[in-house]
Design a protein around this motif. Structure first.
Motif, mmCIF file in Angstrom:
data_model
loop_
_atom_site.group_PDB
_atom_site.id
_atom_site.type_symbol
_atom_site.label_atom_id
_atom_site.label_comp_id
_atom_site.label_asym_id
_atom_site.label_seq_id
_atom_site.Cartn_x
_atom_site.Cartn_y
_atom_site.Cartn_z
ATOM 1 N N ARG A 28 34.865 38.647 45.905
ATOM 2 C CA ARG A 28 36.093 39.399 46.151
ATOM 3 C C ARG A 28 36.261 39.683 47.647
ATOM 4 N NH1 ARG A 28 35.647 44.397 43.195
ATOM 5 N NH2 ARG A 28 35.777 43.032 41.389
ATOM 6 N N TYR A 29 35.204 40.108 48.312
ATOM 7 C CA TYR A 29 35.271 40.395 49.751
ATOM 8 C C TYR A 29 35.591 39.132 50.545
ATOM 9 C CZ TYR A 29 32.843 44.761 48.522
ATOM 10 O OH TYR A 29 32.488 45.962 47.978
ATOM 11 N N THR A 30 34.997 38.012 50.140
ATOM 12 C CA THR A 30 35.242 36.754 50.830
ATOM 13 C C THR A 30 36.704 36.338 50.697
ATOM 14 O OG1 THR A 30 32.968 36.060 50.413
ATOM 15 C CG2 THR A 30 34.548 34.334 50.984
ATOM 16 N N VAL A 32 39.270 38.319 50.181
ATOM 17 C CA VAL A 32 40.072 39.249 50.976
ATOM 18 C C VAL A 32 40.028 38.866 52.452
ATOM 19 C CG1 VAL A 32 40.215 41.641 51.782
ATOM 20 C CG2 VAL A 32 39.922 41.172 49.362
ATOM 21 N N VAL A 33 38.858 38.547 52.960
ATOM 22 C CA VAL A 33 38.727 38.176 54.373
ATOM 23 C C VAL A 33 39.488 36.888 54.660
ATOM 24 C CG1 VAL A 33 37.092 37.375 56.116
ATOM 25 C CG2 VAL A 33 36.571 39.402 54.772
ATOM 26 N N LEU A 34 39.336 35.880 53.814
ATOM 27 C CA LEU A 34 40.040 34.612 54.027
ATOM 28 C C LEU A 34 41.554 34.794 53.941
ATOM 29 C CD1 LEU A 34 37.760 32.109 52.080
ATOM 30 C CD2 LEU A 34 37.985 32.382 54.548
ATOM 31 N N THR A 36 43.247 37.512 54.542
ATOM 32 C CA THR A 36 43.666 38.259 55.733
ATOM 33 C C THR A 36 43.735 37.348 56.951
ATOM 34 O OG1 THR A 36 42.673 40.273 54.837
ATOM 35 C CG2 THR A 36 43.127 40.245 57.196
ATOM 36 N N CYS A 37 42.735 36.493 57.113
ATOM 37 C CA CYS A 37 42.734 35.555 58.249
ATOM 38 C C CYS A 37 43.911 34.598 58.170
ATOM 39 C CB CYS A 37 41.425 34.778 58.289
ATOM 40 S SG CYS A 37 40.012 35.770 58.789
#
Length: 61
Positions: A28-30, A32-34, A36-37
């Motif tokens: 889930r965090y990965t 979200v980061v991708l 966002t980027c």
């Protein structure tokens, strides 16, 4: 050499205290980061294209 081995013992001790995320949380965090980027890259691409267009229009006057 005693300081180096003591340092690594402390590192191992601290690493055992770390609360590592579970696989589901990490996924889930990965995502979200991708996401966002990608969003920020698209946003700044659009802003850059807009500013470039304004400069070209202004210079053409």
């Amino acid at each position: 050499m005693g300081n180096i081995s003591g340092f690594f013992k402390n590192v191992v001790s601290e690493m055992r205290k770390v609360s590592w995320p579970k696989r589901k949380e990490l996924t889930r965090y990965t995502i979200v980061v991708l996401a966002t980027c990608i969003f920020m890259a698209l946003f700044f691409t659009v802003v850059d294209a807009g500013i470039s267009g304004l400069f070209r229009w202004f210079v053409a006057l």
